[in-house]
Design a protein around this motif. Structure first.
Motif, mmCIF file in Angstrom:
data_model
loop_
_atom_site.group_PDB
_atom_site.id
_atom_site.type_symbol
_atom_site.label_atom_id
_atom_site.label_comp_id
_atom_site.label_asym_id
_atom_site.label_seq_id
_atom_site.Cartn_x
_atom_site.Cartn_y
_atom_site.Cartn_z
ATOM 1 N N VAL A 50 0.848 -1.195 0.000
ATOM 2 C CA VAL A 50 0.000 0.000 0.000
ATOM 3 C C VAL A 50 0.886 1.248 0.000
ATOM 4 N N PRO A 51 0.751 2.190 -0.970
ATOM 5 C CA PRO A 51 1.534 3.428 -0.968
ATOM 6 C C PRO A 51 1.117 4.346 0.192
ATOM 7 N N LEU A 52 2.041 5.217 0.609
ATOM 8 C CA LEU A 52 1.788 6.152 1.702
ATOM 9 C C LEU A 52 1.078 7.392 1.147
ATOM 10 N N PRO A 53 -0.104 7.718 1.654
ATOM 11 C CA PRO A 53 -0.804 8.923 1.158
ATOM 12 C C PRO A 53 -0.125 10.198 1.688
ATOM 13 N N VAL A 54 0.083 11.175 0.819
ATOM 14 C CA VAL A 54 0.734 12.428 1.194
ATOM 15 C C VAL A 54 -0.021 13.599 0.563
ATOM 16 N N ALA A 55 0.083 14.776 1.233
ATOM 17 C CA ALA A 55 -0.469 16.016 0.679
ATOM 18 C C ALA A 55 0.598 16.674 -0.185
ATOM 19 N N VAL A 56 0.178 17.229 -1.315
ATOM 20 C CA VAL A 56 1.139 17.819 -2.244
ATOM 21 C C VAL A 56 0.715 19.230 -2.612
ATOM 22 N N THR A 57 1.688 19.986 -3.104
ATOM 23 C CA THR A 57 1.455 21.316 -3.656
ATOM 24 C C THR A 57 2.283 21.448 -4.926
ATOM 25 N N THR A 58 1.856 22.294 -5.828
ATOM 26 C CA THR A 58 2.558 22.482 -7.092
ATOM 27 C C THR A 58 3.522 23.661 -6.985
ATOM 28 N N TRP A 304 6.935 29.853 -4.376
ATOM 29 C CA TRP A 304 6.496 29.762 -2.980
ATOM 30 C C TRP A 304 6.196 28.316 -2.615
ATOM 31 N N LEU A 305 6.618 27.930 -1.413
ATOM 32 C CA LEU A 305 6.302 26.630 -0.829
ATOM 33 C C LEU A 305 5.930 26.830 0.632
ATOM 34 N N PRO A 306 5.047 25.980 1.165
ATOM 35 C CA PRO A 306 4.751 26.082 2.600
ATOM 36 C C PRO A 306 5.960 25.670 3.427
ATOM 37 N N LEU A 307 6.092 26.271 4.622
ATOM 38 C CA LEU A 307 7.216 25.934 5.490
ATOM 39 C C LEU A 307 7.209 24.462 5.877
ATOM 40 N N SER A 308 6.016 23.866 5.928
ATOM 41 C CA SER A 308 5.919 22.452 6.309
ATOM 42 C C SER A 308 6.508 21.532 5.253
ATOM 43 N N ALA A 309 6.824 22.059 4.047
ATOM 44 C CA ALA A 309 7.409 21.225 2.992
ATOM 45 C C ALA A 309 8.926 21.172 3.076
ATOM 46 N N LEU A 310 9.518 21.988 3.941
ATOM 47 C CA LEU A 310 10.979 22.084 4.003
ATOM 48 C C LEU A 310 11.551 21.115 5.023
ATOM 49 N N SER A 362 3.353 18.495 3.470
ATOM 50 C CA SER A 362 3.298 18.290 4.917
ATOM 51 C C SER A 362 3.644 16.836 5.236
ATOM 52 N N GLY A 363 4.014 16.626 6.483
ATOM 53 C CA GLY A 363 4.367 15.276 6.915
ATOM 54 C C GLY A 363 5.645 14.744 6.295
ATOM 55 N N VAL A 364 6.567 15.640 5.929
ATOM 56 C CA VAL A 364 7.786 15.202 5.240
ATOM 57 C C VAL A 364 8.711 14.408 6.148
ATOM 58 N N HIS A 365 8.564 14.525 7.442
ATOM 59 C CA HIS A 365 9.457 13.815 8.372
ATOM 60 C C HIS A 365 9.156 12.313 8.423
ATOM 61 N N ARG A 366 8.033 11.882 7.913
ATOM 62 C CA ARG A 366 7.728 10.451 7.905
ATOM 63 C C ARG A 366 7.945 9.827 6.524
ATOM 64 N N THR A 371 10.358 6.494 -1.195
ATOM 65 C CA THR A 371 9.141 5.918 -0.640
ATOM 66 C C THR A 371 8.021 5.908 -1.683
ATOM 67 N N LEU A 372 7.295 4.807 -1.736
ATOM 68 C CA LEU A 372 6.151 4.696 -2.637
ATOM 69 C C LEU A 372 4.995 5.480 -2.009
ATOM 70 N N VAL A 373 4.465 6.460 -2.738
ATOM 71 C CA VAL A 373 3.442 7.354 -2.174
ATOM 72 C C VAL A 373 2.267 7.446 -3.142
ATOM 73 N N THR A 374 1.192 8.022 -2.612
ATOM 74 C CA THR A 374 0.032 8.360 -3.412
ATOM 75 C C THR A 374 -0.499 9.693 -2.927
ATOM 76 N N ILE A 375 -1.132 10.440 -3.817
ATOM 77 C CA ILE A 375 -1.624 11.776 -3.456
ATOM 78 C C ILE A 375 -2.895 11.639 -2.666
ATOM 79 N N ALA A 376 -2.893 12.232 -1.461
ATOM 80 C CA ALA A 376 -4.064 12.173 -0.604
ATOM 81 C C ALA A 376 -5.156 13.070 -1.152
ATOM 82 N N GLU A 377 -6.386 12.667 -0.962
ATOM 83 C CA GLU A 377 -7.503 13.483 -1.400
ATOM 84 C C GLU A 377 -7.617 14.731 -0.540
#
Length: 379
Positions: A50-58, A304-310, A362-366, A371-377
């Protein structure tokens, strides 16, 4: 013990030791074989992972960005002055202290005017005397004019009386001027507030003998306050006299019109001073810091990127995790970025990120690279 018995014992002991060794070897082989099977089972790819769901930004690239800059200044009273007496004397009364409010026309301090009052009384008496003598000389000159026509009074006597009257007129004017001068000194013996304000400081106290021009109090006007703010010379062209600008005073935004810009540059700070009129209801202290807020354009390519992405990497390097498609799967890839500016919860960055990249927001520390991921809804 007989020799045959000894040989039998040794033979039996060797057989037992050999059997034990064989058993231990077999046990070790079985154990290692089991561990190898377990390791193979753990490391083998599990079908359908199962891929890990993550939030993304462009990541959108732009050629420049806007940033807010602040210029520091100070609140200045419209008028402030050290008040002093114009004549010397002893301070007879002084009823104000630091922080006392005064109105225009209020008496701040008084000098001992006993000597002036005595001089005024004497001068007033001299004036009465001179006016009486002038009146008598006028009557005498009038009578002698009539008598001169009949020849009863010589022309010389008449001229003497007439000129005596003119001299008394001059004497009356002189005494009147001296009396007016004393009245002026009596007015100057009172230190009067010229405008509404607050006593910022008091330099002398009741009973002190002071000379003319020695400061007594410092009066600061409480209305018509101004903000004097140092602005970089490169930004002066953006300021327009009469236009309103946003100022920050005690974490409160206020709108103030630009009154003027001084035509010189401070030799220490190398900035020009812009003068703004503060609103009448502004409650600020003289010398309190105030800031001018302005927007300026920085011509630097980035996005621009959110601080949580760094993610902070080694030696102060910042990284982000970009999504990369491998067939039908998405995996995280590390990219290095440079933080140019911070505004609230976002950062303006540039680096190895391609334009239009999808970045884990967000959640980049995990998440680790690969890592195999999928885009969270998005909710």
């Amino acid at each position: 013990m007989p020799e045959n018995d000894t040989k039998f014992v040794l033979t039996s002991t060797g057989k037992y030791a050999g059997a034990i060794g064989v058993c231990v070897a077999v046990a070790l082989i079985l154990t290692l074989s089991g561990l190898l099977h377990v390791r193979v089972a753990l490391t083998a790819d599990t079908p359908g992972k199962v891929p890990l769901p993550v939030a993304v930004t462009t990541f959108t690239v732009q050629e420049s960005y806007q940033r807010q800059v602040s210029y520091l200044g100070l609140v200045r009273a419209g008028r402030k002055a050290n008040l002093a007496f114009e004549i010397p004397g002893r301070i007879a009364a002084m009823n104000v202290r630091q922080g006392s409010p005064v109105k225009a026309g209020d008496i701040i301090a008084r000098l001992d005017d006993a000597s002036l009052q005595a001089s005024r009384r004497a001068t007033a008496a001299d004036l009465v005397q001179a006016q009486a003598e002038l009146e008598l000389a006028g009557l005498k000159a009038k009578r002698q004019r009539d008598l001169e026509a009949t020849g009863a009074v010589s022309k010389e006597a008449f001229d003497e009386t007439r000129l005596r009257a003119r001299a008394l007129e001059a004497q009356v004017e002189s005494v009147s001027a001296r009396l007016a001068s004393i009245d002026i000194d009596l007015q100057k013996s009172q230190l009067v507030a010229q405008y509404d304000g607050i006593i910022a400081d008091r330099y002398v106290y009741q009973g002190a003998v002071i000379g003319a021009g020695i400061p007594v109090v410092r009066l600061v006007e409480i209305s018509a306050q101004e903000a004097h703010i140092g602005v970089a010379t490169a930004r002066l062209g953006e300021l327009e006299q009469g236009s309103r600008y946003s100022l920050l005073l005690r974490d409160e935004q206020i709108s103030a019109p630009l009154l003027s810009v001084r035509p010189d540059v401070d030799p220490v700070t190398r900035v020009a001073t812009a003068v703004f009129a503060l609103p009448e209801d502004t409650k600020a202290l003289d010398g309190e810091p105030v800031y001018l807020k302005m927007q300026e354009t920085e011509h630097l390519k980035g996005g621009w990127l959110p601080l949580s992405a760094l993610l902070e990497g080694q030696r102060g390097v910042w990284t982000v995790l970009r999504l990369e498609a491998t067939g039908t799967e998405l995996r995280s890839v590390r990219e290095v970025v440079e933080v140019i500016d911070l505004q609230g919860e976002r950062a303006y960055v540039r680096g190895t990120l391609p334009p239009g990249s999808r970045v884990i927001s967000s959640g980049v520390h995990r998440v680790v690279p690969g890592t195999l991921v999928t885009i969270a809804e998005q909710s």
